[in-house]
Design an enzyme around this catalytic site. Structure first.
Site, PDB file in Angstrom:
ATOM      1  N   LYS A   1      46.555 -34.456   3.366  1.00 17.66           N
ATOM      2  CA  LYS A   1      45.327 -35.174   3.027  1.00 17.66           C
ATOM      3  C   LYS A   1      44.812 -34.748   1.645  1.00 17.66           C
ATOM      4  O   LYS A   1      44.993 -33.595   1.241  1.00 17.66           O
ATOM      5  CB  LYS A   1      44.341 -34.866   4.152  1.00 17.66           C
ATOM      6  CG  LYS A   1      42.903 -34.692   3.800  1.00 17.66           C
ATOM      7  CD  LYS A   1      42.111 -34.184   4.974  1.00 17.66           C
ATOM      8  CE  LYS A   1      41.333 -32.935   4.615  1.00 17.66           C
ATOM      9  NZ  LYS A   1      40.045 -33.136   4.007  1.00 17.66           N
TER      10      LYS A   1
ATOM     11  N   LYS B   1      39.400 -31.399  -1.698  1.00 19.03           N
ATOM     12  CA  LYS B   1      38.679 -30.880  -2.879  1.00 19.03           C
ATOM     13  C   LYS B   1      39.207 -29.527  -3.309  1.00 19.03           C
ATOM     14  O   LYS B   1      39.148 -29.169  -4.472  1.00 19.03           O
ATOM     15  CB  LYS B   1      37.199 -30.678  -2.538  1.00 19.03           C
ATOM     16  CG  LYS B   1      36.398 -31.913  -2.360  1.00 19.03           C
ATOM     17  CD  LYS B   1      34.933 -31.503  -2.216  1.00 19.03           C
ATOM     18  CE  LYS B   1      34.338 -32.010  -0.926  1.00 19.03           C
ATOM     19  NZ  LYS B   1      34.425 -31.077   0.198  1.00 19.03           N
TER      20      LYS B   1
ATOM     21  N   LYS C   1      42.901 -23.912   7.449  1.00 20.90           N
ATOM     22  CA  LYS C   1      42.178 -23.094   6.457  1.00 20.90           C
ATOM     23  C   LYS C   1      42.539 -21.620   6.611  1.00 20.90           C
ATOM     24  O   LYS C   1      42.582 -20.878   5.624  1.00 20.90           O
ATOM     25  CB  LYS C   1      40.669 -23.310   6.578  1.00 20.90           C
ATOM     26  CG  LYS C   1      40.244 -24.736   6.223  1.00 20.90           C
ATOM     27  CD  LYS C   1      39.338 -24.810   5.016  1.00 20.90           C
ATOM     28  CE  LYS C   1      39.448 -26.154   4.325  1.00 20.90           C
ATOM     29  NZ  LYS C   1      38.257 -26.945   4.254  1.00 20.90           N
TER      30      LYS C   1
HETATM   31  N1  AQP Z   1      41.433 -37.300   2.174  1.00 25.91           N
HETATM   32  C1  AQP Z   1      40.392 -37.822   2.789  1.00 25.91           C
HETATM   33  N2  AQP Z   1      40.388 -39.122   3.144  1.00 25.91           N
HETATM   34  C2  AQP Z   1      39.305 -39.661   3.780  1.00 25.91           C
HETATM   35  N3  AQP Z   1      38.188 -38.955   4.089  1.00 25.91           N
HETATM   36  C3  AQP Z   1      38.155 -37.652   3.739  1.00 25.91           C
HETATM   37  N4  AQP Z   1      37.227 -36.679   3.879  1.00 25.91           N
HETATM   38  C4  AQP Z   1      37.697 -35.533   3.360  1.00 25.91           C
HETATM   39  N5  AQP Z   1      38.924 -35.714   2.859  1.00 25.91           N
HETATM   40  C5  AQP Z   1      39.243 -37.020   3.085  1.00 25.91           C
HETATM   41  C6  AQP Z   1      35.927 -36.878   4.476  1.00 25.91           C
HETATM   42  O1  AQP Z   1      34.955 -36.564   3.467  1.00 25.91           O
HETATM   43  C7  AQP Z   1      33.874 -35.831   4.046  1.00 25.91           C
HETATM   44  C8  AQP Z   1      33.812 -34.506   3.292  1.00 25.91           C
HETATM   45  O2  AQP Z   1      33.930 -33.440   4.097  1.00 25.91           O
HETATM   46  P1  AQP Z   1      33.762 -31.910   3.708  1.00 25.91           P
HETATM   47  O3  AQP Z   1      33.287 -31.721   2.349  1.00 25.91           O
HETATM   48  O4  AQP Z   1      32.936 -31.322   4.777  1.00 25.91           O
HETATM   49  O5  AQP Z   1      35.176 -31.272   3.807  1.00 25.91           O
HETATM   50  P2  AQP Z   1      36.565 -31.736   4.212  1.00 25.91           P
HETATM   51  O6  AQP Z   1      36.535 -32.729   5.312  1.00 25.91           O
HETATM   52  O7  AQP Z   1      37.382 -30.521   4.499  1.00 25.91           O
HETATM   53  O8  AQP Z   1      37.003 -32.451   2.837  1.00 25.91           O
HETATM   54  P3  AQP Z   1      37.884 -31.925   1.651  1.00 25.91           P
HETATM   55  O9  AQP Z   1      37.716 -32.874   0.539  1.00 25.91           O
HETATM   56  O10 AQP Z   1      39.276 -31.695   2.127  1.00 25.91           O
HETATM   57  O11 AQP Z   1      37.226 -30.567   1.250  1.00 25.91           O
HETATM   58  P4  AQP Z   1      37.781 -29.075   1.328  1.00 25.91           P
HETATM   59  O12 AQP Z   1      38.936 -29.041   0.387  1.00 25.91           O
HETATM   60  O13 AQP Z   1      36.627 -28.244   0.913  1.00 25.91           O
HETATM   61  O14 AQP Z   1      38.206 -28.808   2.737  1.00 25.91           O
HETATM   62  C9  AQP Z   1      34.181 -35.731   5.535  1.00 25.91           C
HETATM   63  O15 AQP Z   1      33.562 -36.799   6.238  1.00 25.91           O
HETATM   64  C10 AQP Z   1      35.672 -35.879   5.593  1.00 25.91           C
HETATM   65  O16 AQP Z   1      36.158 -36.373   6.825  1.00 25.91           O
END
Ligand code: AQP
Length: 325
Positions: free
Chosen positions: A192, A195, A110
């Site tokens: 991965k 969002k 990040k």
């Molecule tokens: N690509 C993925 N495959 C499986 N699991 C995933 N998670 C996130 N991406 C994947 C799981 O979803 C939950 C959401 O976590 P978060 O909103 O705290 O943020 P994150 O893990 O950083 O997910 P994103 O979607 O990638 O969001 P941004 O872009 O904001 O960083 C967690 O349990 C995560 O493991």
């Protein structure tokens, strides 16, 4: 067991979040004491628009319920409404070595992605996450693979705190699905699905059929022809096969067999149908819930009450152990 997890309101919940996290939450809620929240304080660590954040928080609550969380079985609340999260975060900061935070993969990624906004909150994110978990003395945390390092830190901090001040916290386990713990981006299958990446890289839980079709048809694959699971040579097809298998509840081998001697286009067309059919009831429920403001408020108020009573008891215990008044 007491189960706890959350998702940030940083964007639309996508099928990666669903297959990695939400789907586990839903299956765990029948036999466990479940607590789920919208991690709004975490989302302040990356660039965001204060004018749309409230709406996005409420949309996440709607998404949870539309995807299958049952507010009668699970407590659902908003993180920033329970001030003990930030209070415990500060207290845990005092037992957390800075080096542990600097080596975190998410922090490094990040910090690269948001070069102009490397704030202290981004570095401290895992301590707040440890506080989220330890505050409720959760036994297990269902998450995707990207969050396992953070749950490990929660265990480390629980151990350090217990050694210094006496047994207080449970060391929480992470719970990962056997398959789907890391769904990859549709544009770059080495990364991965996220969002906060470009919308073409993910499929939201409430994506319209035409958009699902476009995104899957243009998903990156390799130059070969075979529909074969191969993480190294065929990362794109492997990712699509994984999504197919999980949504259809069929083994990968069976899908490979079904598409033997058939091209990528035929496979993708079939996957489009699978995804559209799978997400159809979610879209319907989401639309219905979007009109039920009072019901959503009621869910949040019940969830908040439950969370608050646990959080206040833990903070009291922690403060006493640390020698505070
Ligand atoms: N690509 C993925 N495959 C499986 N699991 C995933 N998670 C996130 N991406 C994947 C799981 O979803 C939950 C959401 O976590 P978060 O909103 O705290 O943020 P994150 O893990 O950083 O997910 P994103 O979607 O990638 O969001 P941004 O872009 O904001 O960083 C967690 O349990 C995560 O493991």
């Amino acid at each position: 067991m007491r189960i706890l997890s959350g998702i940030q309101p940083t964007g639309d919940i996508h099928i990666g979040n669903y297959l990695g996290a939400l789907r586990q939450w839903i299956s765990l809620q029948d036999k466990n004491e479940c607590i789920f929240f919208v991690a709004d304080l975490h989302s302040l660590t990356v660039p965001y628009d204060p004018k749309t954040l409230q709406k996005s928080i409420i949309e996440k609550i709607i998404s949870y319920v539309a995807a299958g969380l049952d507010p009668e079985k699970s407590a659902i609340f908003v993180q920033s409404q329970i001030k003990e999260h930030t209070e415990l975060c500060w207290l845990l900061n005092t037992v957390c070595p800075v080096g542990e935070l600097e080596r975190m993969t998410q922090y490094k990624e990040k910090a690269k992605k948001f070069k102009n906004n490397i704030n202290a909150g981004l570095l401290d994110y895992p301590v707040l996450m440890a506080a989220d978990i330890l505050l409720y003395k959760a036994d297990a945390v269902p998450v995707g693979k990207d969050q396992t390092q953070h749950v490990e830190l929660a265990r480390t901090l629980a151990r350090k705190f217990n050694q210094k001040f006496g047994k207080t916290f449970i060391e929480p386990a992470d719970v990962l699905p056997k398959m789907g713990a890391k769904i990859m981006s549709l544009i770059d299958p080495k990364k991965k699905m996220s969002k906060t990446d470009a919308p073409q890289s993910y499929i939201s839980l409430f994506e319209e059929p035409e958009s699902i079709q476009k995104k899957i048809m243009s998903a990156t694959t390799d130059s070969g022809k075979n529909i074969k699971y191969d993480l190294v040579k065929k990362a794109g097809i492997t990712n699509l096969l994984t999504i197919y298998s999980l949504l259809e509840n069929k083994p990968i081998k069976e899908i490979e067999k079904k598409f033997k001697n058939k091209g990528y286009s035929e496979f993708k067309k079939s996957l489009i149908k699978v995804v559209i059919d799978f997400l159809k009831p979610f879209r319907k429920k989401q639309k219905e819930l979007a009109t039920r403001e009072v019901y959503i408020k009621e869910i949040l108020s019940r969830g908040k009450n439950k969370a608050q009573s646990i959080a206040q008891t833990t903070i009291q215990e922690v403060k006493e152990k640390m020698g505070l008044i």
